[in-house]
Design a protein around this motif. Sequence first.
Motif, PDB file in Angstrom:
ATOM      1  N   TRP A   1       0.845  -1.198   0.000  1.00 11.54           N
ATOM      2  CA  TRP A   1       0.000   0.000   0.000  1.00 11.54           C
ATOM      3  C   TRP A   1       0.880   1.248   0.000  1.00 11.54           C
ATOM      4  CZ3 TRP A   1      -3.512   1.396   4.805  1.00 11.54           C
ATOM      5  CH2 TRP A   1      -4.213   2.584   4.539  1.00 11.54           C
TER       6      TRP A   1
ATOM      7  N   LEU B   1      -7.997   2.397   3.655  1.00 11.37           N
ATOM      8  CA  LEU B   1      -7.527   2.040   2.314  1.00 11.37           C
ATOM      9  C   LEU B   1      -8.553   2.434   1.263  1.00 11.37           C
ATOM     10  CD1 LEU B   1      -5.289   0.506   0.712  1.00 11.37           C
ATOM     11  CD2 LEU B   1      -6.664  -1.560   1.043  1.00 11.37           C
TER      12      LEU B   1
ATOM     13  N   TYR C   1      -5.507   1.971  -4.700  1.00  3.78           N
ATOM     14  CA  TYR C   1      -4.610   0.857  -4.365  1.00  3.78           C
ATOM     15  C   TYR C   1      -4.503  -0.137  -5.509  1.00  3.78           C
ATOM     16  CZ  TYR C   1      -3.011  -3.566  -2.433  1.00  3.78           C
ATOM     17  OH  TYR C   1      -2.344  -4.747  -2.241  1.00  3.78           O
TER      18      TYR C   1
END
Length: 520
Positions: free
Chosen positions: A243, A435, A440
């Motif tokens: 990430w 996230l 991503y």
Amino acid sequence: MEEMLGHLPSVSEYYAGKNIFVTGATGFIGKVLVEKIVRCCPNVGKIYILLRPKRSQDIDTRLKELLDSQIFSKLKKECANYKDKFHAIGGDMMQPRLGICEEDVKLLEEETNIVFHSAATIRFDEPLRVAVDMNVLGVRKMIQLCRNFKKLEVFLHVSTAYANCDRPFIEETIYPPPVDPQKLIDALEWMDDDMVNSITPQLIDNKPNTYTYTKQLAEHLLIKEGAGLPLAIIRPSIVGAAWKEPFPGWIDNYNGPSGLYIAAGKGILRSMKGDFRAVADIVPVDIPVNMMITIAWYTATVKPKSMLIYHCTAGNMNPFTWGEMENVVTNFYKKIPLDACFRRPNVTITNNGLLHDYWVFVSHMIPAYIADFGFYCLGQKPRMVKIYNRLHRSIGTLTYFTMHSWEWTYTNLDMLKNQLSVDDRKAFYFDPRGLHWPDYIENYCLGAKKFLLNEDLSGLPVAKAHLIKLRNIRYTFNTILAIALWRILIARSQLARNLWFLILGLVTKFVKFFRITSSV
């Protein structure tokens, strides 16, 4: 809580002077783990890495190759002498007593404070005997070794969130295994390989493969035979590209989603069996790594009365479906195409077995045989059928996970996060709620292009031109095919001819009307 935090050292302070023994350090998680520890805990003591000689390389050569790899490039700039932290321990998880010499055993017994056990076979289709030797007996050997560690403060075992995948709702506990591990180990000693392979489907029962089956047995064996040791277990789901650290999108293997993304980007993968509404439970590798580092810190400093299990999944906390992922991957590779694509990216996820088989035949195997015939005519070795056969085997091992969704509990994850200081939460982030999946996944796709295929972005104009060429070829082929089929129908059917003339008449009227309107 504030009072407790005030008495606990920071993560970096705790690791100062601590010596760590790591198995599986050459694996995906292991590489990121040791790099992160040395970079963010610069005063850490020695890191002992279990390595086995491989091919023509001895353990020192393998350690040098590991430490010279790209993942350590950031560390090289920040700490020139980082290699001094590492010490290779010769051994093999498949050998008695791990194959470690007596001198190194004594070194580990005297010096080791923390153990990270991540070595395992992650092949889903591994023969049961091999999976048991590596994933179950390997844990037993580690327990026997660590029993004599005089300074041991924590033994962290890396399991998998799918160890209990035959349950839709999974809690942070050890569930009863389908068979006692020792009974299976005893049976495998007298069975030959043919007998083992024939009874494997009955043994694993509702489990999809030997990996998840042996991982559950390993957890049970760990808590039973490791009683009295400072144990902890982390259960990651599908571990994907980084990430944030060491670099966004960093990946070094084709396992799991990586191979699928590349196959989709190359235009090879056109159909995949799965439920587009099911959650694609991928966790970036830096999330379990940061969690492992802080679990060891918490276990050693707080000393919980019982072994804690930590789920490291996105699951119901931050869900992202396979259907959503398909759209992001396809659209990204149309904007940033891979070099020398076979066809334009276009993937369909379906849970209909017959429809999937149809598309595999039409969109996979027919083009593969046509391409191989072309290679043969050009004097080149045919390869596309073999590529597709490997792809289908790989997809087959993932189908169970693309067809189902699970829910996990996160009590210990939230507890661990609350125990950390504000600075440590930033340095060792592991909460997947923050996230943003589309960003991503795009970084993941770009990372696969850069780090796995070694494709430079300077070649992007050529790749885009090739994609346009493939699009034009497709449109031309479809147009010719449609006209040919239509002409065949017209030649044989009065109804089709009448419909054809009706359409032409309507088009002609529309064009005339448009011209009259424009002139007025």
